[in-house]
Design a protein around this motif. Structure first.
Motif, PDB file in Angstrom:
ATOM      1  N   GLU A   1      51.173 -86.173 -35.627  1.00  0.00           N
ATOM      2  CA  GLU A   1      51.205 -86.434 -34.194  1.00  0.00           C
ATOM      3  C   GLU A   1      49.865 -86.235 -33.500  1.00  0.00           C
ATOM      4  OE1 GLU A   1      53.954 -85.153 -30.407  1.00  0.00           O
ATOM      5  OE2 GLU A   1      54.711 -84.969 -32.432  1.00  0.00           O
ATOM      6  N   TYR A   2      49.072 -85.272 -33.975  1.00  0.00           N
ATOM      7  CA  TYR A   2      47.836 -84.908 -33.285  1.00  0.00           C
ATOM      8  C   TYR A   2      46.624 -85.091 -34.192  1.00  0.00           C
ATOM      9  CZ  TYR A   2      51.303 -82.418 -30.447  1.00  0.00           C
ATOM     10  OH  TYR A   2      52.397 -82.092 -29.697  1.00  0.00           O
TER      11      TYR A   2
ATOM     12  N   GLN B   1      43.514 -83.892 -36.146  1.00  0.00           N
ATOM     13  CA  GLN B   1      43.326 -82.641 -36.887  1.00  0.00           C
ATOM     14  C   GLN B   1      42.372 -81.698 -36.138  1.00  0.00           C
ATOM     15  OE1 GLN B   1      42.650 -83.126 -41.059  1.00  0.00           O
ATOM     16  NE2 GLN B   1      42.090 -80.998 -41.355  1.00  0.00           N
ATOM     17  N   LYS B   2      41.350 -82.243 -35.524  1.00  0.00           N
ATOM     18  CA  LYS B   2      40.423 -81.405 -34.756  1.00  0.00           C
ATOM     19  C   LYS B   2      41.151 -80.699 -33.615  1.00  0.00           C
ATOM     20  CE  LYS B   2      36.051 -83.837 -35.391  1.00  0.00           C
ATOM     21  NZ  LYS B   2      34.948 -84.521 -34.700  1.00  0.00           N
ATOM     22  N   LEU B   3      42.060 -81.403 -32.967  1.00  0.00           N
ATOM     23  CA  LEU B   3      42.790 -80.831 -31.847  1.00  0.00           C
ATOM     24  C   LEU B   3      43.665 -79.663 -32.310  1.00  0.00           C
ATOM     25  CD1 LEU B   3      42.782 -81.510 -28.848  1.00  0.00           C
ATOM     26  CD2 LEU B   3      44.886 -82.790 -29.201  1.00  0.00           C
ATOM     27  N   ILE B   4      44.234 -79.772 -33.497  1.00  0.00           N
ATOM     28  CA  ILE B   4      45.037 -78.677 -34.056  1.00  0.00           C
ATOM     29  C   ILE B   4      44.153 -77.450 -34.285  1.00  0.00           C
ATOM     30  CG2 ILE B   4      46.442 -77.935 -36.021  1.00  0.00           C
ATOM     31  CD1 ILE B   4      47.220 -80.948 -36.362  1.00  0.00           C
ATOM     32  N   VAL B   5      42.967 -77.669 -34.821  1.00  0.00           N
ATOM     33  CA  VAL B   5      42.037 -76.565 -35.052  1.00  0.00           C
ATOM     34  C   VAL B   5      41.646 -75.927 -33.727  1.00  0.00           C
ATOM     35  CG1 VAL B   5      39.737 -75.950 -35.894  1.00  0.00           C
ATOM     36  CG2 VAL B   5      41.185 -77.477 -37.232  1.00  0.00           C
ATOM     37  N   TYR B   6      41.393 -76.743 -32.709  1.00  0.00           N
ATOM     38  CA  TYR B   6      41.015 -76.202 -31.409  1.00  0.00           C
ATOM     39  C   TYR B   6      42.170 -75.435 -30.774  1.00  0.00           C
ATOM     40  CZ  TYR B   6      36.949 -79.219 -31.984  1.00  0.00           C
ATOM     41  OH  TYR B   6      35.820 -79.827 -32.473  1.00  0.00           O
ATOM     42  N   ALA B   7      43.391 -75.891 -30.975  1.00  0.00           N
ATOM     43  CA  ALA B   7      44.560 -75.152 -30.460  1.00  0.00           C
ATOM     44  C   ALA B   7      44.674 -73.799 -31.174  1.00  0.00           C
ATOM     45  CB  ALA B   7      45.832 -75.977 -30.647  1.00  0.00           C
TER      46      ALA B   7
ATOM     47  N   ARG C   1      52.806 -74.856 -28.165  1.00  0.00           N
ATOM     48  CA  ARG C   1      52.823 -74.991 -26.702  1.00  0.00           C
ATOM     49  C   ARG C   1      51.477 -75.504 -26.195  1.00  0.00           C
ATOM     50  NH1 ARG C   1      56.010 -70.280 -27.061  1.00  0.00           N
ATOM     51  NH2 ARG C   1      54.247 -68.912 -26.574  1.00  0.00           N
ATOM     52  N   ILE C   2      50.395 -75.024 -26.794  1.00  0.00           N
ATOM     53  CA  ILE C   2      49.060 -75.513 -26.419  1.00  0.00           C
ATOM     54  C   ILE C   2      48.960 -77.011 -26.715  1.00  0.00           C
ATOM     55  CG2 ILE C   2      46.601 -75.432 -26.999  1.00  0.00           C
ATOM     56  CD1 ILE C   2      46.983 -72.412 -27.575  1.00  0.00           C
ATOM     57  N   LEU C   3      49.372 -77.404 -27.924  1.00  0.00           N
ATOM     58  CA  LEU C   3      49.305 -78.822 -28.300  1.00  0.00           C
ATOM     59  C   LEU C   3      50.155 -79.690 -27.374  1.00  0.00           C
ATOM     60  CD1 LEU C   3      49.428 -78.449 -32.185  1.00  0.00           C
ATOM     61  CD2 LEU C   3      47.510 -79.344 -30.847  1.00  0.00           C
ATOM     62  N   LEU C   4      51.356 -79.218 -27.041  1.00  0.00           N
ATOM     63  CA  LEU C   4      52.232 -79.987 -26.153  1.00  0.00           C
ATOM     64  C   LEU C   4      51.624 -80.122 -24.761  1.00  0.00           C
ATOM     65  CD1 LEU C   4      55.728 -78.596 -27.219  1.00  0.00           C
ATOM     66  CD2 LEU C   4      54.865 -80.919 -27.565  1.00  0.00           C
ATOM     67  N   GLU C   5      51.060 -79.029 -24.256  1.00  0.00           N
ATOM     68  CA  GLU C   5      50.426 -79.067 -22.941  1.00  0.00           C
ATOM     69  C   GLU C   5      49.249 -80.037 -22.941  1.00  0.00           C
ATOM     70  OE1 GLU C   5      49.512 -78.624 -19.066  1.00  0.00           O
ATOM     71  OE2 GLU C   5      51.339 -77.912 -20.061  1.00  0.00           O
ATOM     72  N   TRP C   6      48.416 -79.961 -23.968  1.00  0.00           N
ATOM     73  CA  TRP C   6      47.274 -80.869 -24.064  1.00  0.00           C
ATOM     74  C   TRP C   6      47.738 -82.318 -24.174  1.00  0.00           C
ATOM     75  CZ3 TRP C   6      43.684 -77.934 -28.028  1.00  0.00           C
ATOM     76  CH2 TRP C   6      43.100 -76.837 -27.395  1.00  0.00           C
TER      77      TRP C   6
ATOM     78  N   PHE D   1      44.788 -84.680 -23.081  1.00  0.00           N
ATOM     79  CA  PHE D   1      43.574 -83.945 -23.447  1.00  0.00           C
ATOM     80  C   PHE D   1      43.179 -84.284 -24.881  1.00  0.00           C
ATOM     81  CE2 PHE D   1      41.399 -79.926 -24.704  1.00  0.00           C
ATOM     82  CZ  PHE D   1      40.436 -79.885 -23.708  1.00  0.00           C
ATOM     83  N   SER D   2      41.887 -84.537 -25.094  1.00  0.00           N
ATOM     84  CA  SER D   2      41.425 -84.954 -26.419  1.00  0.00           C
ATOM     85  C   SER D   2      40.490 -83.919 -27.036  1.00  0.00           C
ATOM     86  CB  SER D   2      40.688 -86.288 -26.322  1.00  0.00           C
ATOM     87  OG  SER D   2      39.447 -86.107 -25.663  1.00  0.00           O
ATOM     88  N   ALA D   3      40.256 -84.055 -28.328  1.00  0.00           N
ATOM     89  CA  ALA D   3      39.327 -83.176 -29.040  1.00  0.00           C
ATOM     90  C   ALA D   3      37.921 -83.341 -28.464  1.00  0.00           C
ATOM     91  CB  ALA D   3      39.341 -83.487 -30.526  1.00  0.00           C
ATOM     92  N   GLN D   4      37.554 -84.563 -28.076  1.00  0.00           N
ATOM     93  CA  GLN D   4      36.230 -84.797 -27.501  1.00  0.00           C
ATOM     94  C   GLN D   4      36.063 -84.022 -26.195  1.00  0.00           C
ATOM     95  OE1 GLN D   4      33.597 -86.510 -28.938  1.00  0.00           O
ATOM     96  NE2 GLN D   4      32.523 -85.498 -27.263  1.00  0.00           N
ATOM     97  N   GLU D   5      37.118 -83.993 -25.383  1.00  0.00           N
ATOM     98  CA  GLU D   5      37.044 -83.233 -24.135  1.00  0.00           C
ATOM     99  C   GLU D   5      36.868 -81.740 -24.415  1.00  0.00           C
ATOM    100  OE1 GLU D   5      39.627 -85.588 -20.843  1.00  0.00           O
ATOM    101  OE2 GLU D   5      40.737 -84.945 -22.624  1.00  0.00           O
ATOM    102  N   TYR D   6      37.549 -81.250 -25.438  1.00  0.00           N
ATOM    103  CA  TYR D   6      37.404 -79.841 -25.816  1.00  0.00           C
ATOM    104  C   TYR D   6      35.951 -79.572 -26.240  1.00  0.00           C
ATOM    105  CZ  TYR D   6      38.440 -75.291 -27.916  1.00  0.00           C
ATOM    106  OH  TYR D   6      38.438 -73.962 -28.220  1.00  0.00           O
TER     107      TYR D   6
END
Length: 182
Positions: free
Chosen positions: A136-137, A139-145, A162-167, A172-177
């Motif tokens: 669903e997400y 992989q970078k976003l999972i690491v950032y969460a 919950r962080i992933l769902l909120e993002w 919200f994208s990994a690039q934004e993070y």
């Protein structure tokens, strides 16, 4: 000739088990994973049929532990289980291939990263949740969460989810993070 060069580990004069033991620390294997790889290599060399039950018996593990072990090895790219000539074949060629550049600049898989941060092996249920996240997400976003959860000392899959769902709700994208936005 190019094929033979690319698959140096298949040459008859190569002692693959000696290579594995000599490079064990570079392969990011734990002892259980290393033993499974060595057993599979030995059984393949001697044309011994391999199954979950045989691995469980030889390693003194139950079926669920063997499933988890094989899943980790597959995730790392070290093991491939295929069906050839009307039988199941366990291939460990991936362990000898030149490592591909990891997408996240980590020396280990996402599963290993979580195990390291949680300071324990992940349960089958947690592995399944991570697998679902990976579908669903990014992989970078999972690491950032995971990083966000660790900042608040929350080592919980529910918290990370919950962080992933909120993002996800915010788009919200990994690039934004990476750009420092939260």
């Amino acid at each position: 000739m190019i094929m033979a060069q690319a698959q140096w580990w298949k040459e008859r004069y190569i002692d693959r088990r000696a290579y594995l033991l000599d490079h064990f620390e570079e392969l990011s294997l734990n002892c259980e994973e290393g033993m499974a790889i060595l057993l599979i290599d030995f059984m393949n060399e001697h044309h011994i049929a391999i199954s979950h039950n045989i691995l469980a018996e030889k390693m003194k593990l139950d079926g669920a532990q063997v499933d988890e072990l094989l899943s980790r090895l597959t995730q790392k790219g070290y093991l491939q289980i295929t069906y050839q000539d009307k039988r199941v074949v366990f291939l460990i060629d991936g362990i000898f291939e030149t490592p591909k550049q990891p997408a996240l600049n980590f020396d280990q898989s996402l599963f290993d990263l979580f195990e390291e941060e949680f300071a324990r092996p992940l349960t089958q249920r947690e592995l399944q949740r991570m697998s679902d996240w990976m579908h669903e997400y990014d992989q970078k976003l999972i690491v950032y969460a995971l990083r966000e959860a660790l900042i608040y000392d929350k080592r919980s899959f529910d918290y990370i989810e919950r962080i992933l769902l909120e993002w996800h709700k915010r788009g919200f994208s990994a690039q934004e993070y990476e750009d420092g936005k939260r």
